[in-house]
Design a protein around this motif. Structure first.
Motif, short mmCIF file in Angstrom:
data_model
loop_
_atom_site.label_atom_id
_atom_site.label_comp_id
_atom_site.label_asym_id
_atom_site.label_seq_id
_atom_site.Cartn_x
_atom_site.Cartn_y
_atom_site.Cartn_z
N SER A 195 0.86 -1.17 0.00
CA SER A 195 0.00 0.00 0.00
C SER A 195 0.90 1.23 0.00
CB SER A 195 -0.88 -0.01 1.25
OG SER A 195 -1.76 1.07 1.25
N PRO A 196 0.57 2.25 -0.74
CA PRO A 196 -0.61 2.46 -1.56
C PRO A 196 -0.57 1.60 -2.83
CG PRO A 196 0.89 4.28 -1.85
CD PRO A 196 1.48 3.41 -0.78
N GLU A 197 -1.70 1.53 -3.50
CA GLU A 197 -1.85 0.68 -4.68
C GLU A 197 -0.80 0.96 -5.74
OE1 GLU A 197 -5.20 0.54 -8.03
OE2 GLU A 197 -5.95 0.02 -6.04
N TRP A 198 -0.35 2.22 -5.86
CA TRP A 198 0.62 2.59 -6.89
C TRP A 198 2.07 2.34 -6.47
CZ3 TRP A 198 3.75 6.02 -4.60
CH2 TRP A 198 3.22 6.82 -3.59
N SER A 199 2.29 1.72 -5.31
CA SER A 199 3.65 1.47 -4.81
C SER A 199 4.49 0.73 -5.86
CB SER A 199 3.59 0.64 -3.53
OG SER A 199 4.89 0.23 -3.17
N PRO A 200 5.73 1.16 -6.08
CA PRO A 200 6.60 0.46 -7.03
C PRO A 200 6.79 -1.02 -6.69
CG PRO A 200 7.54 2.59 -6.43
CD PRO A 200 6.35 2.36 -5.54
N VAL A 201 6.67 -1.38 -5.40
CA VAL A 201 6.81 -2.78 -5.01
C VAL A 201 5.77 -3.64 -5.73
CG1 VAL A 201 6.63 -4.39 -3.06
CG2 VAL A 201 7.84 -2.22 -2.79
N ASN A 202 4.59 -3.10 -5.97
CA ASN A 202 3.54 -3.85 -6.66
C ASN A 202 3.88 -4.10 -8.13
OD1 ASN A 202 1.80 -4.17 -4.46
ND2 ASN A 202 0.96 -2.13 -4.75
N PHE A 203 4.80 -3.34 -8.68
CA PHE A 203 5.16 -3.47 -10.09
C PHE A 203 6.53 -4.10 -10.31
CE2 PHE A 203 2.15 0.00 -9.65
CZ PHE A 203 1.18 -0.36 -10.55
N PHE A 204 7.47 -3.85 -9.40
CA PHE A 204 8.85 -4.28 -9.61
C PHE A 204 9.35 -5.25 -8.56
CE2 PHE A 204 8.44 0.06 -11.29
CZ PHE A 204 8.66 -0.21 -12.63
N GLY A 205 8.58 -5.54 -7.51
CA GLY A 205 9.03 -6.42 -6.44
C GLY A 205 9.77 -5.63 -5.37
N GLY A 206 10.01 -6.31 -4.25
CA GLY A 206 10.71 -5.68 -3.13
C GLY A 206 12.19 -5.96 -3.17
N TYR A 207 12.83 -5.89 -2.00
CA TYR A 207 14.27 -6.08 -1.93
C TYR A 207 14.69 -7.44 -2.47
CZ TYR A 207 14.14 -9.46 1.85
OH TYR A 207 13.94 -10.59 2.56
N GLN A 208 13.83 -8.44 -2.32
CA GLN A 208 14.18 -9.78 -2.76
C GLN A 208 14.39 -9.86 -4.27
OE1 GLN A 208 11.24 -8.83 -1.57
NE2 GLN A 208 9.60 -9.74 -2.73
N ALA A 209 13.83 -8.93 -5.02
CA ALA A 209 14.01 -8.92 -6.47
C ALA A 209 15.42 -8.49 -6.85
CB ALA A 209 12.98 -8.00 -7.13
N VAL A 210 16.13 -7.80 -5.95
CA VAL A 210 17.47 -7.31 -6.23
C VAL A 210 18.49 -8.43 -6.19
CG1 VAL A 210 19.27 -5.75 -5.45
CG2 VAL A 210 16.89 -5.04 -5.34
N HIS A 211 18.38 -9.33 -5.22
CA HIS A 211 19.33 -10.43 -5.03
C HIS A 211 18.59 -11.76 -5.09
CE1 HIS A 211 22.48 -7.66 -3.94
NE2 HIS A 211 21.68 -7.12 -3.05
N PRO A 212 18.30 -12.26 -6.30
CA PRO A 212 17.54 -13.51 -6.38
C PRO A 212 18.33 -14.68 -5.77
CG PRO A 212 18.41 -12.90 -8.53
CD PRO A 212 18.70 -11.75 -7.60
N VAL A 213 17.60 -15.63 -5.23
CA VAL A 213 18.20 -16.83 -4.65
C VAL A 213 18.79 -17.66 -5.78
CG1 VAL A 213 17.74 -18.94 -3.36
CG2 VAL A 213 16.57 -16.81 -2.75
N LYS A 214 20.01 -18.13 -5.59
CA LYS A 214 20.65 -18.95 -6.60
C LYS A 214 19.93 -20.30 -6.70
CE LYS A 214 25.07 -16.75 -6.17
NZ LYS A 214 25.51 -16.16 -4.96
N GLU A 215 19.80 -20.81 -7.91
CA GLU A 215 19.10 -22.08 -8.16
C GLU A 215 20.11 -23.17 -8.42
OE1 GLU A 215 15.80 -22.49 -8.24
OE2 GLU A 215 15.16 -20.43 -8.16
N PRO A 216 19.82 -24.38 -8.12
CA PRO A 216 18.93 -24.82 -7.04
C PRO A 216 19.70 -24.94 -5.74
CG PRO A 216 19.68 -26.73 -8.24
CD PRO A 216 20.34 -25.51 -8.88
#
Length: 109
Positions: free
Chosen positions: A79-100
């Protein structure tokens, strides 16, 4: 090891909750995480990339990802609805977990 102790027990001291937080023992809050990597075995520069795969607060699961996603409550929209997190993800989008992850298997509720 000292840095991890300061991050856990030390944080409890700052919030006047020594003896209730920062330790895994009887009488303490049941708050813990399952990290995406072993803090003690990764290279120092990789520590910043460790994220929580499971978070338990007060004995209840509040976050789950990957193999623990089926155990997690429904995610809330930022919240609010227009928050960039709703469109681009939060901090976790910056450092994705290595697979597998080598120990991963399916976990069901």
């Amino acid at each position: 090891m000292e840095a991890l102790r300061l991050w856990t027990e030390g944080s409890a001291w700052f919030s006047n909750e020594s003896g209730k937080k920062g330790l895994i023992k009887e009488g303490c809050y049941a708050d813990f995480i399952v990290p995406s990597a072993d803090y003690f075995s990764v290279e120092e520069e990789e520590i910043k990339d460790i994220v929580s795969l499971l978070t338990v607060v007060g004995g209840k699961i509040v976050y789950g990802d990957r193999i623990f996603k089926s155990l997690a409550p429904q995610e809330l929209q930022a919240s609010p609805e227009w928050s960039p997190v709703n469109f681009f993800g939060g901090y976790q989008a910056v450092h994705p977990v290595k697979e597998p992850l080598p120990w991963e298997t399916s976990v069901t509720s």
